[in-house]
Structures are given as structure tokens and as C-alpha cells.
Design a protein around this motif. Structure first.
Motif, PDB file in Angstrom:
ATOM      1  N   VAL A 186     -34.873   2.807 -20.709  1.00 51.07           N
ATOM      2  CA  VAL A 186     -34.668   1.718 -19.748  1.00 51.07           C
ATOM      3  C   VAL A 186     -33.312   1.872 -19.067  1.00 51.07           C
ATOM      4  CG1 VAL A 186     -34.484  -0.777 -19.447  1.00 51.07           C
ATOM      5  CG2 VAL A 186     -36.135   0.163 -21.069  1.00 51.07           C
ATOM      6  N   ASP A 187     -32.283   2.137 -19.864  1.00 51.86           N
ATOM      7  CA  ASP A 187     -30.935   2.306 -19.306  1.00 51.86           C
ATOM      8  C   ASP A 187     -30.897   3.461 -18.309  1.00 51.86           C
ATOM      9  OD1 ASP A 187     -30.092   0.234 -20.894  1.00 51.86           O
ATOM     10  OD2 ASP A 187     -29.190   1.519 -22.436  1.00 51.86           O
ATOM     11  N   PHE A 188     -31.577   4.554 -18.656  1.00 56.13           N
ATOM     12  CA  PHE A 188     -31.590   5.715 -17.762  1.00 56.13           C
ATOM     13  C   PHE A 188     -32.263   5.368 -16.437  1.00 56.13           C
ATOM     14  CE2 PHE A 188     -33.784   9.309 -15.858  1.00 56.13           C
ATOM     15  CZ  PHE A 188     -32.743  10.206 -15.689  1.00 56.13           C
ATOM     16  N   LEU A 189     -33.421   4.724 -16.492  1.00 56.20           N
ATOM     17  CA  LEU A 189     -34.145   4.393 -15.272  1.00 56.20           C
ATOM     18  C   LEU A 189     -33.359   3.407 -14.406  1.00 56.20           C
ATOM     19  CD1 LEU A 189     -37.755   4.075 -16.733  1.00 56.20           C
ATOM     20  CD2 LEU A 189     -36.949   5.828 -15.144  1.00 56.20           C
ATOM     21  N   MET A 190     -32.695   2.445 -15.028  1.00 59.73           N
ATOM     22  CA  MET A 190     -31.881   1.494 -14.270  1.00 59.73           C
ATOM     23  C   MET A 190     -30.753   2.223 -13.548  1.00 59.73           C
ATOM     24  SD  MET A 190     -32.982  -1.732 -14.601  1.00 59.73           S
ATOM     25  CE  MET A 190     -31.542  -2.782 -14.402  1.00 59.73           C
ATOM     26  N   HIS A 191     -30.107   3.157 -14.245  1.00 55.26           N
ATOM     27  CA  HIS A 191     -28.974   3.866 -13.667  1.00 55.26           C
ATOM     28  C   HIS A 191     -29.429   4.898 -12.636  1.00 55.26           C
ATOM     29  CE1 HIS A 191     -24.940   5.468 -13.406  1.00 55.26           C
ATOM     30  NE2 HIS A 191     -25.385   6.689 -13.644  1.00 55.26           N
ATOM     31  N   TYR A 192     -30.465   5.643 -12.950  1.00 61.28           N
ATOM     32  CA  TYR A 192     -30.945   6.690 -12.039  1.00 61.28           C
ATOM     33  C   TYR A 192     -31.478   6.063 -10.748  1.00 61.28           C
ATOM     34  CZ  TYR A 192     -33.173  11.013 -10.485  1.00 61.28           C
ATOM     35  OH  TYR A 192     -33.529  12.129  -9.774  1.00 61.28           O
ATOM     36  N   GLY A 193     -32.225   4.978 -10.887  1.00 59.55           N
ATOM     37  CA  GLY A 193     -32.755   4.307  -9.704  1.00 59.55           C
ATOM     38  C   GLY A 193     -31.655   3.827  -8.785  1.00 59.55           C
ATOM     39  N   ASP A 194     -30.578   3.347  -9.376  1.00 60.45           N
ATOM     40  CA  ASP A 194     -29.430   2.866  -8.615  1.00 60.45           C
ATOM     41  C   ASP A 194     -28.674   4.022  -7.973  1.00 60.45           C
ATOM     42  OD1 ASP A 194     -26.821   2.067  -7.904  1.00 60.45           O
ATOM     43  OD2 ASP A 194     -26.214   1.813  -9.990  1.00 60.45           O
ATOM     44  N   LEU A 195     -28.217   4.966  -8.787  1.00 62.30           N
ATOM     45  CA  LEU A 195     -27.303   5.997  -8.314  1.00 62.30           C
ATOM     46  C   LEU A 195     -27.990   7.076  -7.490  1.00 62.30           C
ATOM     47  CD1 LEU A 195     -24.302   6.719  -8.543  1.00 62.30           C
ATOM     48  CD2 LEU A 195     -24.883   8.182 -10.491  1.00 62.30           C
ATOM     49  N   GLN A 196     -29.151   7.546  -7.933  1.00 62.05           N
ATOM     50  CA  GLN A 196     -29.814   8.674  -7.282  1.00 62.05           C
ATOM     51  C   GLN A 196     -30.830   8.247  -6.218  1.00 62.05           C
ATOM     52  OE1 GLN A 196     -28.625  11.598  -7.866  1.00 62.05           O
ATOM     53  NE2 GLN A 196     -27.369  11.032  -9.608  1.00 62.05           N
TER      54      GLN A 196
ATOM     55  N   THR B 258     -31.929  -1.791  -8.780  1.00 56.10           N
ATOM     56  CA  THR B 258     -32.833  -1.778  -9.929  1.00 56.10           C
ATOM     57  C   THR B 258     -32.763  -3.129 -10.629  1.00 56.10           C
ATOM     58  OG1 THR B 258     -31.068  -0.664 -11.150  1.00 56.10           O
ATOM     59  CG2 THR B 258     -32.861   0.701 -10.335  1.00 56.10           C
ATOM     60  N   VAL B 259     -33.926  -3.724 -10.828  1.00 56.98           N
ATOM     61  CA  VAL B 259     -34.012  -5.058 -11.424  1.00 56.98           C
ATOM     62  C   VAL B 259     -34.870  -4.976 -12.686  1.00 56.98           C
ATOM     63  CG1 VAL B 259     -34.895  -7.399 -11.110  1.00 56.98           C
ATOM     64  CG2 VAL B 259     -33.675  -6.263  -9.240  1.00 56.98           C
ATOM     65  N   LEU B 260     -34.281  -5.332 -13.812  1.00 52.90           N
ATOM     66  CA  LEU B 260     -35.014  -5.348 -15.074  1.00 52.90           C
ATOM     67  C   LEU B 260     -35.903  -6.580 -15.100  1.00 52.90           C
ATOM     68  CD1 LEU B 260     -35.404  -4.012 -17.861  1.00 52.90           C
ATOM     69  CD2 LEU B 260     -33.560  -5.479 -18.710  1.00 52.90           C
ATOM     70  N   ALA B 261     -37.208  -6.369 -15.207  1.00 50.31           N
ATOM     71  CA  ALA B 261     -38.167  -7.472 -15.164  1.00 50.31           C
ATOM     72  C   ALA B 261     -38.979  -7.531 -16.451  1.00 50.31           C
ATOM     73  CB  ALA B 261     -39.107  -7.297 -13.963  1.00 50.31           C
ATOM     74  N   LYS B 262     -39.463  -8.710 -16.760  1.00 53.62           N
ATOM     75  CA  LYS B 262     -40.345  -8.870 -17.912  1.00 53.62           C
ATOM     76  C   LYS B 262     -41.783  -8.584 -17.484  1.00 53.62           C
ATOM     77  CE  LYS B 262     -37.463 -12.208 -20.390  1.00 53.62           C
ATOM     78  NZ  LYS B 262     -37.415 -13.515 -21.087  1.00 53.62           N
ATOM     79  N   ASP B 263     -42.603  -8.254 -18.450  1.00 54.37           N
ATOM     80  CA  ASP B 263     -43.998  -7.895 -18.179  1.00 54.37           C
ATOM     81  C   ASP B 263     -44.835  -9.154 -17.989  1.00 54.37           C
ATOM     82  OD1 ASP B 263     -46.297  -6.462 -17.828  1.00 54.37           O
ATOM     83  OD2 ASP B 263     -46.477  -5.782 -19.909  1.00 54.37           O
ATOM     84  N   THR B 264     -44.545  -9.867 -16.906  1.00 52.61           N
ATOM     85  CA  THR B 264     -45.261 -11.094 -16.559  1.00 52.61           C
ATOM     86  C   THR B 264     -45.974 -10.884 -15.228  1.00 52.61           C
ATOM     87  OG1 THR B 264     -43.255 -11.931 -15.478  1.00 52.61           O
ATOM     88  CG2 THR B 264     -43.630 -12.588 -17.773  1.00 52.61           C
TER      89      THR B 264
ATOM     90  N   LEU C  32     -21.018  -9.999 -13.400  1.00 47.97           N
ATOM     91  CA  LEU C  32     -22.192  -9.262 -12.948  1.00 47.97           C
ATOM     92  C   LEU C  32     -22.023  -7.784 -13.283  1.00 47.97           C
ATOM     93  CD1 LEU C  32     -22.919 -10.853  -9.467  1.00 47.97           C
ATOM     94  CD2 LEU C  32     -24.232 -11.129 -11.559  1.00 47.97           C
ATOM     95  N   PRO C  33     -23.091  -7.118 -13.686  1.00 45.93           N
ATOM     96  CA  PRO C  33     -22.981  -5.694 -14.032  1.00 45.93           C
ATOM     97  C   PRO C  33     -22.647  -4.858 -12.799  1.00 45.93           C
ATOM     98  CG  PRO C  33     -25.286  -6.382 -14.002  1.00 45.93           C
ATOM     99  CD  PRO C  33     -24.462  -7.622 -13.861  1.00 45.93           C
TER     100      PRO C  33
END
Length: 791
Positions: A176-186, A191-197, A455-456
């Protein structure tokens, strides 16, 4: 472990799949794009027949507008194939993205094949928007589940910055951390962490907003055209507003999401809002689904060689000519450039528009308050989702802050709208805002801990307006702030960030201050665009009134400001984004370095209004062409390339294309994939240049120009364009002035000249054209209608 993505596989080549593949290719990765073997070709041995489906889909994507790629050259990074012959090739890929049709049974078949060929530890994600992520992973291996996640891109993937990351229970935290960072930087995504709703975050709130608008519209008896006038740029939303957006996305898609929420969220307190209105259901039944079927809320009549737009009358079911509604508050709001000030005025307005805004925002605020912590534990993720996925300039919770949380909550309760208990508890504890800024850092209220948390991202996402408490100097247009580490940041806030006298003096003053006490200067603006160029209204007024001395002084000031940027005693780095036209582009041409957002649309467009670039842009393009000439040879190609770019008012459709048209310099200027990082990246560049031992450049006296020989060739080409009716007489007159300056004037042969010599030629040409009747007609046309008349 350190994870590196060297190759990506995209499974499914539909509208989303092909465009996701294009976006990955655009950031430099090789991509494997697969789809089914077409019916009737299963027995064929010819790759062209077996891959026809995927090849046609990719070709259609590459031809689509707006383009899914930063440059056509990146398409060669995409290799196509089919599931039958090429699924084995995913073994060479580090990330496999499934984008097949939204059917659980088909996705499970694909996953079974993926399990047979993927390497252990490689990422596998789904772009689904409607199927629970946990359900997709049922029956899969432990390794598959640990590396499986939802990655929900928004369409079109290149332009909409949202990427929702939806893990399942078994997903490794480091994945999860990798996808959040890669989506942002690359990938340049928010990148928004969402719940499975159901519908995740953005579609849940976004479709609710649309359905709430439908409800308020029916209650107030508003028309489609009236609602779109109220829900577009006036409140910081896209021009497509509500109904045009629905037509583009697809009315059936919107209805499907609304029905999905209504069916799968039985405890949603506002589920009745998702009930499909009778008029909307009739549209679906009649297959009036928007652009995909040729008609929806709007219909284009192309008969008789014209394009006439018609709007659906929901009461009669008939189409009628599109109207331009007028509201007193909207008209007053047009005079207020600042969105925050304008929004407060509109919501408080006593007319029908104000009534609409109050009712809609009460619905919206009630709904988002109840979605915490259901769809997200952090409320800032809701705002991030709406801004990056739906193009809102200001988030929902941020809007609530702006209007006053306590005041608006009281009004909502008085009107019968429920507010989630945590909001009342927050207010009772004396916390009156969802967001706050302290010492340049932004904090957000955390519901779980009942406290504020930073904020992150921190300094990686620098926003100059959040540093106002560190203001060093300001005037009516500009604000200069201390960014820390002895770097200053300059921004201006004018209508469309246009450039007038206050901006020009502000830039010069900021450089002087930086030279005294600081290491360097970053220039960056906020809002949708960096700058739409010089204030043409001022140019028109001075030229129309024949105030030529004043106009000459203004042009000199513009030229001097560009040259001040180039020849300052400290490094100046400019960080453009969005549209950067005319004078805004000229500033960038003179920066020590440009740190551009990937989505920067930059160019010298002055010829469209009948003048040449007069802020040292023409000079700079001549200089750059001269630096490419081969020693001892008359090589006209570098000149022709730049002359064509300026002469046709070429605008790069991406920062990458900015290199192709000669605006950005390879090896010097850089691109920030994530627009939000460009300011911090620019600050880093300032410090790198300063620490490398910055030395003030010396103004050039050795600019090589080609004179009469090249001038004759350019004139001949322009005469041919006029004879072929490709250019008007005035087009050619302006272009010949441009050619004259870029060739160094009517010199008998090539020569070395100074920058000042070219600046004088540029200014003289600009002044001679500014007073032309046809130029004034073009400028007036831009001021009245936004487009120059062709005369």
C-alpha cells in the motif's frame, strides 16, 4: 525490500485500459497491453488478426482528443498482444493491472490465468469501480492476496489526477505504501487511500452531489442551463458543470453508480437521494445517454453546416436552443477574482442562486460528515478525492471551513439537516475549523484522536499561499514569502494571473530583495493556470488612444523584467502549470531553470492577436536558433523550426512537448509529474544551482543571425501561404515582422549581434503592429469573446 517498476502489463484495452497503458508509457515505462482474440480469429495464425481488437483500441486511443500521451513518440513503448498467446509474457512485468469488463466472473477467469504466469511478489491490481476488491481476491493464493489491491484511475487517466488505492485485508502494508508513493511521485497522481466501500470515496461523494443537485433543482424549479450556470467555474468547478459532465461521463454510468450505492448501502442515511428521478429514468429507457449516443441533456444539431447546441427541457422532454441564464449574484461574482471571496458572497446571496447554493451545500455537508469514518478515517482524503477526481478547486470540508463551520452547522440544523455527532463534538471542544495553518504547515482535524494532525507530504507539497504569515513584501498583485532555507517564493493573483504593471514591478522588486539577503527565488502561481500572458486590455487601451509613449514604456518594462530574470544576481527558477501563454512563457524562457508541471500548456501566442512576442520572447527564440547554427554554415532549419512555432502561435500540449517546440531546454529544464510537487522541486533546484556556485550571466553580444538570405526564404514561404489562402494579408504582415526580427533585420549577410540590438528590433516591430486597425480588432475580439477574429 526496494521495489522497482521496470515494466507494466495492462490487461484489457478498452477506453480505460488503453489510456492507462498510454500514461505508463508516457512516464517512460515499457508496457504490455493485452486483450482477447477477436471472435472469428481464434483459428488464425496471423498476429495482425489475433491482435486486431487490442491494436484497434490502442490506435483509437492515440487518435482521441485530448491526447492520452504527452508526446506521440511514447507510443512505441507499448507492445500489444492477446490473452491466449501472450499472458505468459506478464512474467517479465513488475506490475499487472487488470482493466477488463466489470463482470466478476470474467475478472476471476483473468486472475486464474495471471496466477499461472506472474512471478511471486509482483504487484497485481484492479481498476474496478463497482466490484468489492475483497470479493475479487476470493480463491486466490496467499502471495496473490498479499500483493493485490484496487487502483482506481479516473478517466481520462492522463488528465484527472486522482488514483484511489483500495487494499484488502491481506494486502501487505508495504505494498500500500509503495502504491501511494509511486502513484504520487512517478504517475503524478493525488493518491487517496480508500476503504473497500461501494463507489469508494470520490464517486460516492461526487455522484451524491449530482443527485442532490437534481433534487434541489426540482424543488426550486430550475432548468438544466440554469443549474450549469450555477455549478461551473462560478464556484470553482469545471466548465462542464453538472449536466455537461454527466453527458461526457455517460448518463448510464452515473445511474449505475447511484443505483449501486442505493442497493449496497442500506444504512446510508441519505440513500433516498440516490433514487433515480422519473425524468432521468426516461432518458435511460430512451437511450439518451449523453455523448456516447449522440444526445443526453444536450444535443448538437449539425444540419445546414452549422453547430447549434440544444438543451433538454425536462418538463416537456423536448430539446430547445441553449440559453444563457442570468442571476444577479452570478453577475456580481464575475467581478470577484478570488474564489474564496466569491463563494462566500454567492452562498449568502438573497436571490434564487443563493437559495440554491445554501440548499445544495447543506445536503453536501450533511452527507460528508456522515461518511467519516465509513469511507475514510481522514476527512482530507474526501477533499483530495473531489479535487483530483472531479476537478473541484476547493474541497467539500474546505468549503465548509470557508463558510464557517459553526455558523453553517446551525443553519443546517435549523433547516432540518442532520450533522454527524463528531462535528458537534469538535465544535463543543472549541475546534472551529477542519483545517488550520501554523508556521506554514497545514493541519487537519483528526476525528479518531479529536486533535489536529499535520497533512502528509509536508514540504514536498509547498503551497505559497500557506506561507502568508512569512510575507517579506507585497503589492496589490504580488506576494513574496520566505520559503525557508534562504529561498523566496513569489506569486501573483490577478484575473487569470495576467501580467500588468504591478506584476512586472513585483518581479523586479522580488529579485532585488533576493539579491540582498537570500540565495534565490522561486516564481510560481496558484489557480488553474500559471498565466494567460500580458494584460491585453491595457495594450488595447493605450494603442486605441494612441498613447504610444506609454505603450513604449510598458513594452520596455516587460522586456527589462524578462532580462532581469535572466541576468539577476541569484538563481531564479520558475514553476509553471496549466496554461502558460505569451508573457508568462517569455518569463519562463529567461529563467535559470524551469520546473514545469507535466500538464503545462506553454507557448508564444501573440501572433493570434496581431503582434509579435514583445517581452523579449522573439529575441530569445532568435538567440536559441543562433546557438544551434553550425559554425561557418548557413543552416536555416533551427530558425525555421522556431519561427514556425511562434508564427503559428503553437502551444505545447504537455511539458514534454515544450522541449519539442524549443521552449524548454533539454538537460536544464525539468518536469514534475505531480503538479503539487513542482514548487518544492523548484526550491530544491534553486539551492542546487546556488550551491554549485552560481555566477551572474553576462548579457550576450554574440548572437548569430542570418540576415537577408534567411529573411528572403521566410518571406517566400509566407507569400506562398497567402496565395494559397492559408493566411490572411494581416497574418502575413505580422509574420513578416516576426521574421525580420528573428533574422536580425535586413542585414546583407549573417552577423553577430547583441541581445539589446534584437530587443530594440522586437520592440519597434511590436509598436508598429499594435496600432494597426486589424490588430486592434483582434484584441477587441479577444476582450469581448475570448477569441481573436480572423481578419
Amino acid at each position: 525490500m526496494n521495489r522497482t517498476i521496470k515494466k507494466v502489463a495492462v490487461l484489457g484495452s478498452g477506453v480505460m485500459g488503453s489510456r492507462i497503458a498510454c500514461h505508463f508509457a508516457g512516464i517512460g515505462l515499457p508496457v504490455l497491453l493485452l486483450d482477447m482474440v477477436p471472435n472469428g480469429s481464434q483459428e488464425s495464425t496471423k498476429p495482425a488478426e489475433r491482435n486486431k481488437l487490442v491494436n484497434d483500441a490502442l490506435a483509437a486511443a492515440l487518435k482521441s482528443s485530448p491526447s492520452p500521451v504527452f508526446s506521440p513518440k511514447v507510443a512505441k513503448r507499448i507492445t500489444t498482444g492477446n490473452f491466449t498467446d501472450n499472458m505468459k509474457d506478464i512474467a517479465q512485468c513488475d506490475w499487472v493491472i487488470e482493466v477488463v469488463v466489470e463482470r466478476l466472473d470474467i475478472k476471476k477467469i483473468i486472475y486464474e490465468q495471471v496466477e499461472q504466469h506472474r512471478r511471486s511478489g509482483t504487484l497485481i491490481t484492479s481498476n474496478t469501480s463497482g466490484i468489492p476488491i475483497q470479493m475479487l481476491a476470493e480463491g486466490r493464493s496467499d502471495d496473490f492476496k498479499m500483493h493485490f489491491c484496487g487502483t482506481h484511475f479516473f478517466n481520462p487517466p492522463r488528465y484527472l489526477r486522482l488514483l484511489e488505492i483500495i487494499p484488502i485485508a491481506e494486502t501487505k502494508p508495504e505494498v500500500v505504501d509503495f502504491l501511494m508513493h509511486y502513484g504520487d511521485l512517478q504517475l503524478g497522481k493525488t493518491t487517496v487511500l480508500a476503504k473497500d466501500t461501494p463507489a469508494f470515496i470520490a464517486n460516492r461523494v461526487g455522484v451524491f452531489s449530482i443527485m442532490a443537485i437534481f433534487k434541489v433543482m426540482d424543488q426550486l424549479g430550475l432548468s438544466i442551463d440554469e443549474v450549469d450556470a450555477l455549478t461551473g467555474p462560478a464556484i470553482g468547478r469545471p466548465k462542464s458543470a453538472t449536466f455537461r459532465t454527466s453527458d461526457v461521463v455517460g448518463i448510464d454510468t452515473m445511474v449505475k453508480v447511484a443505483q449501486g450505492v442505493a442497493n449496497n448501502c442500506p444504512h446510508d442515511e441519505a440513500k433516498d437521494i440516490f433514487t433515480i428521478p422519473a425524468w432521468l429514468q426516461r432518458m435511460v429507457d430512451q437511450n439518451w445517454l449523453g455523448d456516447k449516443t449522440g444526445q443526453g441533456f444536450f444535443k448538437m444539431d449539425r444540419s445546414g453546416g452549422k453547430k447549434d447546441l440544444y438543451t433538454l427541457n425536462l418538463a416537456t422532454g423536448e430539446y430547445q436552443p441553449k440559453s444563457k441564464p442570468k442571476f444577479a449574484s452570478i453577475e456580481a461574482g464575475k467581478q470577484i477574482d478570488d474564489l474564496y471571496t466569491r463563494l462566500k458572497m454567492l452562498v449568502a446571496a438573497p436571490d434564487k442562486a443563493g437559495e440554491f447554493y445554501r440548499a445544495f451545500h447543506h445536503h453536501l455537508f450533511s452527507y460528508i460528515s456522515h461518511r467519516i469514518p465509513e469511507i475514510s478515517d481522514e476527512l482530507y482524503r474526501v477533499d483530495d478525492g473531489m479535487m483530483a477526481g472531479f476537478g473541484w478547486e476547493i474541497g467539500a470540508f474546505e468549503t465548509w471551513d470557508l463558510l464557517g463551520v459553526a455558523k453553517t452547522t446551525a443553519a443546517m440544523q435549523a433547516a432540518g439537516f442532520a450533522v454527524a455527532p463528531w462535528v458537534l463534538q469538535m465544535l463543543a471542544a472549541g475546534h472551529t475549523h477542519f483545517y488550520k495553518v501554523e508556521s506554514g504547515k497545514r493541519y487537519c482535524y483528526d476525528v479518531a484522536s479529536t486533535s489536529y494532525k499535520p497533512l502528509p507530504g509536508g514540504e514536498a507539497f509547498t503551497i505559497l499561499s500557506h506561507l502568508k504569515e512569512k510575507t517579506v513584501w507585497k503589492n496589490s498583485a504580488c506576494t513574496l514569502v520566505d520559503m525557508g532555507d534562504d529561498v523566496l517564493g513569489l506569486s501573483w493573483n490577478t484575473k487569470m494571473n495576467t501580467i500588468g504593471g504591478d506584476v512586472l514591478s513585483g518581479i523586479q522588486k522580488s529579485i532585488s530583495i533576493a539579491e540582498e539577503k537570500f540565495k534565490g527565488l522561486v516564481i510560481a502561481n496558484e489557480g488553474p493556470n500559471f498565466s494567460l500572458g500580458a494584460n491585453v486590455g491595457m495594450i488595447f487601451m493605450l494603442a486605441a488612444e494612441q498613447e504610444y509613449d506609454e505603450l513604449d514604456m510598458a513594452v520596455r518594462l516587460f522586456q527589462n523584467t524578462s532580462m532581469r530574470i535572466r541576468y539577476s544576481g541569484i538563481p531564479v527558477v520558475i514553476a509553471p502549470h496549466g496554461m502558460c501563454l505569451g508573457g508568462g512563457c517569455e518569463f519562463n524562457l529567461h529563467a535559470d531553470k524551469v520546473q514545469a508541471a507535466a500538464e503545462t500548456y506553454i507557448g508564444l501566442v501573440e501572433l493570434g492577436i496581431g503582434v509579435i512576442p514583445g517581452g523579449a520572447g522573439t529575441k530569445e527564440m532568435a538567440l536559441r536558433a543562433g546557438d544551434e547554427y553550425a559554425d561557418g554554415e548557413i543552416e536555416i532549419e533551427p530558425l525555421k523550426r522556431r519561427f514556425f512555432a511562434v508564427g503559428t502561435a503553437k502551444v505545447a500540449t504537455s511539458a514534454q512537448e515544450g522541449y519539442d517546440i524549443g521552449v524548454f531546454r533539454k538537460g536544464i529544464d525539468e518536469i514534475s509529474m505531480n503538479q503539487g510537487r513542482r514548487v518544492a522541486d523548484a526550491k530544491r533546484s534553486v539551492l542546487e544551482i546556488y550551491n554549485a556556485g552560481y555566477v551572474t550571466p553576462v548579457q550576450r553580444t554574440d548572437v548569430r543571425v542570418l540576415g537577408r538570405g534567411a529573411l528572403g526564404a521566410l518571406y517566400a514561404g509566407l507569400n506562398g501561404m497567402q496565395l494559397g489562402n492559408y493566411a490572411t494579408e494581416h497574418d502575413v504582415k505580422v509574420a513578416k515582422k516576426l521574421a525580420y526580427v528573428m533574422c536580425g533585420g535586413d542585414l546583407s549577410e549573417g552577423a553577430l549581434v547583441s541581445e539589446q540590438y534584437l530587443l530594440d528590433l522586437e520592440r519597434e516591430a511590436f509598436m508598429s503592429l499594435a496600432g494597426e486597425r486589424k490588430t486592434l480588432e483582434r484584441i477587441q475580439s479577444v476582450l469581448k469573446g475570448g477569441k481573436p477574429v480572423r481578419n
